[in-house]
Scaffold this active site. Sequence first.
Site, PDB file in Angstrom:
ATOM      1  N   GLY A  64       0.537  -1.317  -0.261  1.00  0.00           N
ATOM      2  CA  GLY A  64       0.023  -0.052  -0.385  1.00  0.00           C
ATOM      3  C   GLY A  64       0.782   1.466   0.165  1.00  0.00           C
ATOM      4  N   GLN A 117       3.320   9.880   1.069  1.00  0.00           N
ATOM      5  CA  GLN A 117       3.913   9.068   1.508  1.00  0.00           C
ATOM      6  C   GLN A 117       5.433   9.962  -0.078  1.00  0.00           C
ATOM      7  OE1 GLN A 117       2.197   5.002   2.347  1.00  0.00           O
ATOM      8  NE2 GLN A 117       4.922   4.878   3.296  1.00  0.00           N
ATOM      9  N   CYS A 120       6.041   0.065   6.652  1.00  0.00           N
ATOM     10  CA  CYS A 120       5.159   0.979   5.794  1.00  0.00           C
ATOM     11  C   CYS A 120       6.722   1.650   4.831  1.00  0.00           C
ATOM     12  CB  CYS A 120       5.521   2.371   6.935  1.00  0.00           C
ATOM     13  SG  CYS A 120       4.984   3.308   5.728  1.00  0.00           S
ATOM     14  N   LEU A 121       6.234   1.278   4.097  1.00  0.00           N
ATOM     15  CA  LEU A 121       7.736   1.987   2.660  1.00  0.00           C
ATOM     16  C   LEU A 121       8.765   3.384   3.226  1.00  0.00           C
ATOM     17  CD1 LEU A 121       5.887   1.337  -0.140  1.00  0.00           C
ATOM     18  CD2 LEU A 121       7.501   0.070   0.915  1.00  0.00           C
ATOM     19  N   HIS A 162      -3.898   0.729   7.445  1.00  0.00           N
ATOM     20  CA  HIS A 162      -2.486   2.049   7.578  1.00  0.00           C
ATOM     21  C   HIS A 162      -2.604   3.231   6.652  1.00  0.00           C
ATOM     22  CE1 HIS A 162       1.624   1.477   7.381  1.00  0.00           C
ATOM     23  NE2 HIS A 162       2.001   1.979   6.957  1.00  0.00           N
ATOM     24  N   GLU A 163      -2.956   2.766   5.120  1.00  0.00           N
ATOM     25  CA  GLU A 163      -3.057   4.012   4.360  1.00  0.00           C
ATOM     26  C   GLU A 163      -3.312   5.064   5.035  1.00  0.00           C
ATOM     27  OE1 GLU A 163      -0.385   3.665   2.656  1.00  0.00           O
ATOM     28  OE2 GLU A 163      -0.026   1.377   2.357  1.00  0.00           O
ATOM     29  N   HIS A 165      -2.261   6.816   7.139  1.00  0.00           N
ATOM     30  CA  HIS A 165      -1.278   7.871   6.800  1.00  0.00           C
ATOM     31  C   HIS A 165      -2.264   9.911   6.409  1.00  0.00           C
ATOM     32  CE1 HIS A 165       2.812   6.167   6.044  1.00  0.00           C
ATOM     33  NE2 HIS A 165       2.398   4.438   5.695  1.00  0.00           N
TER      34      HIS A 165
HETATM   35 NI    NI Z   1       3.386   3.282   5.749  1.00  0.00          NI
END
Ligand code: NI
Length: 158
Positions: A46, A51, A90-91, A132-133, A136
Amino acid sequence: MALRDIVTDGDRILTKTCRPVEKFDEKLAKLLDDMAETLKVAEGVGLAAPQVGILRRVCIVDIGDENGLTELINPEIIDQSGHQSGAEGCLSFPNEYAVVDRPMFVTVKAQDRNGNEFTVKGEGLRARAFCHEIDHLNGVVFKDRAERMLSPEEIEKL
Ligand code: NI
């Protein structure tokens, strides 16, 4: 399509609340296409617009199942049930993982890239990714919700 740079921890943008999308235009389509390519190359499940430095309520999820890529514009969790506790990363925080409690089932209301409203359900990893997304978009990252961070030994076993 083009790759966008993923911001990493320490970038204040990850703590900001994103604004709703009002214009469903070419610029939004380009952002979504770029995010999809960026997610694929990064091998994540995701990605949220902040981000890649964009403070708009846009995120994508693709856990590699039959649902494929889901684009969520102005998403809201309208129902949730159950619990799951598991490892999450998380990226934007490479090599960091935490144990995070999430609902097992969620229903999300959102708009597609043309502005049409829809609802989508997620279970297990897909529910986790939606939560999670969407977090953000409210300036919340997984570490804010961590029960605890995983040790290097635990990460090796993932
Ligand atoms: Ni993330």
